[in-house]
Enzyme design. Structure first.
Site, PDB file in Angstrom:
ATOM      1  N   PRO A  94      48.081 -56.879 -32.118  1.00  0.00           N
ATOM      2  CG  PRO A  94      48.091 -57.118 -34.530  1.00  0.00           C
ATOM      3  CD  PRO A  94      46.886 -57.074 -33.221  1.00  0.00           C
ATOM      4  CD  GLU A 146      56.425 -63.456 -21.475  1.00  0.00           C
ATOM      5  OE1 GLU A 146      57.177 -63.478 -22.378  1.00  0.00           O
ATOM      6  OE2 GLU A 146      56.273 -64.408 -20.570  1.00  0.00           O
ATOM      7  CB  CYS A 203      63.207 -59.983 -25.199  1.00  0.00           C
ATOM      8  SG  CYS A 203      62.859 -62.048 -25.416  1.00  0.00           S
TER       9      CYS A 203
END
Ligand code: NAD
Length: 457
Positions: free
Chosen positions: A157, A229, A263
């Site tokens: 994480p 990503e 994003c």
């Protein structure tokens, strides 16, 4: 083991000190995952699904506490933290309903004693390096389908969402995922870098272009699956025939939701000259109504900036835009410490010489540019190195389809924005990255298609 100091970005105070991994513990965990994966892949799909169903039930049970943890980790407004958790439930439902169909063995030829089959074999041990801005979404887009398809996951994480990462690990363990199948690596980028050194079978990264490019350089020669990503500079065009009030309200939300740290936040707005002034007025009026403040308060819409260094990026974009002649309509400054705060900021009369229209802002700031016609709007939308999402507001679907077919983006929106669906593939063009999560493609991506040629004697 070293230590990681966690700071609440809304208050600037220390929220915890926790033990972090180091190179030796990362290597040890990666080795354990290899044994765990082999056993996990032998569990029937129904058994893997049952574990994820239990995980879902525990998220529902603990939703309020998990939302609070997310808010303390990241400064995300509490209502938006709940939205993220509720959104996760929908994604889990999609994965559970789709995994069998997406990964069953297909017979593609059965003729004259010759059979051809495609089997979907788990990749093996995968690395999942995650961003902080939607840790349940961007982590879950990877670890849920990866676990369902029989992979072991080394989950790193973000250091800015560590407590959430540990909560995810705790619930997965409680749900019966063995502790050598889902393993959490705690720490900053150095722990992510140590993960890259291990023998893994795939690396799924969500984060910035800069880190993604570094990871690509490191993984490249190792011939393993790599998904990146990355960021975006997502544009929307408001056409002359668009419903102005609807577009302004929707785009203000798309630009400022999650304090602009999505994003797929709307990061550039182009408006036809005939409705430009009306749109700008309506947009600013909407943003003025957004309440900035304590992210734990129910009526807060704009929370803290999660990472302190981002304040410098926002300052630099604001100064650059002002110097080059943009019109500042509201905001433009940090709010006083303690904590990381920035005023919701709106610029009109921007152009592409300005950083604000070229580089990801990742904060509550937005530029609005006037355009003469559709062709100019499409040209400007494509004038970027990114390509995550793009949208058009117009009453005419045919025109929207035509314009959006000319725009380079993984996802396109007609009269909406800042939207992700578990049923649709999530991917980027250009520097927004490579690979796909969500949809059936985002399940199959955790498998290798194995080709079987079977001749019956
Ligand atoms: P980041 O690149 O700073 O960090 C992402 C992760 O990489 C963290 O876990 C970090 O510890 C780790 N890391 C850092 N250096 C590393 C290294 N050398 N090797 C391995 N791991 C390393 O990004 P961030 O600030 O966490 O996230 C914000 C960015 O993520 C934005 O650009 C945003 O657009 C992007 N993002 C993209 C999507 C998408 O779906 N395309 C979704 C969410 C966020």
């Amino acid at each position: 083991m070293s230590e990681l100091i966690l700071i609440n970005p809304a208050t600037g105070t220390q929220s915890a000190i926790i033990a972090a991994d180091d190179a030796a513990s990362v290597a040890d965990k990666a080795e354990r995952a290899r044994g765990g994966q082999k056993r996990w892949a032998r569990v029937a799909l129904a058994g893997r699904c049952a574990a994820i169903e239990r995980f879902r039930a525990f998220v529902v049970r603990d939703l309020e506490a998990l939302a609070r943890t997310l808010t303390i980790d990241t400064g995300k407004p509490i209502r938006q933290a709940r939205n993220e958790l509720n959104g996760l439930l929908g994604r889990i439902d999609f994965f559970l309903a789709s995994v069998q169909r997406a990964t069953h063995t297909e017979t593609v030829l059965d003729e004259g004693g010759m059979r051809e089959e495609i089997e979907h074999v788990p990749l093996g041990v995968i690395g999942n390096i995650s961003a902080w801005n939607y840790p349940w979404f961007v982590g879950g887009n990877v670890f849920i389908p990866a676990l369902l398809t029989g992979n072991a996951v080394l989950y790193k994480p973000s250091e800015y969402a560590t407590m959430t990462g540990l909560a995810i690990a705790g619930l997965l363990r409680e749900a019966g995922i063995p502790d050598d199948v889902f393993i959490t690596l705690v720490g900053d980028g150095s722990v992510g870098a140590a993960l890259l050194e291990q023998r893994i079978d795939g690396l799924f990264f969500t984060g910035s272009y800069a880190t993604g490019a570094r990871i690509a350089r490191s993984i490249g020669p190792r011939m393993m699956k790599l998904q990146l990503e990355l960021g975006g500079k997502d544009p929307t065009y408001v056409r002359a025939d668009a419903p102005v009030a609807v577009a302004a309200e929707s785009l203000a939300d798309g630009a400022m939701y999650n304090t602009g740290q999505s994003c797929c936040s709307v990061e550039r707005i182009y408006v036809h000259e005939s409705i430009y002034d009306a749109f700008v007025d309506a947009f600013v009026a909407t943003v003025r109504d957004f309440k900035v403040g304590d992210p734990l308060a129910e009526d807060t819409y704009i929370g803290a900036i999660t990472r302190t260094p981002q304040l410098d990026v926002l300052d630099a974009q604001v100064e650059d835009a002002k110097r080059k002649g943009a019109r500042l309509l509201m905001g433009g400054r940090r709010l006083p410490a303690p904590g990381n705060w920035y005023e919701p900021t709106v610029f009109a009369d921007v152009d592409h010489s300005m950083e604000l229209m070229r580089e990801e802002s990742f904060g509550p700031i937005i530029g609005i540019q006037k355009v003469r016609d559709d062709a100019e709007a499409v040209r400007l939308m494509n004038d970027t190195r990114y390509g995550l999402t793009a949208g058009v507001f117009t009453r005419d679907e045919a025109v929207a389809r035509q314009l959006l077919s000319e725009v380079n983006a993984g996802s396109v929106y007609w009269n909406c924005c800042d939207r992700v669906s578990p049923r649709l593939p999530w991917s980027g063009h250009g520097d927004s990255g490579v690979g796909i999560t969500l949809s059936s493609y985002g399940i199959q991506t955790f498998c290798r298609p194995k080709a079987w040629h079977l001749r019956n004697p």
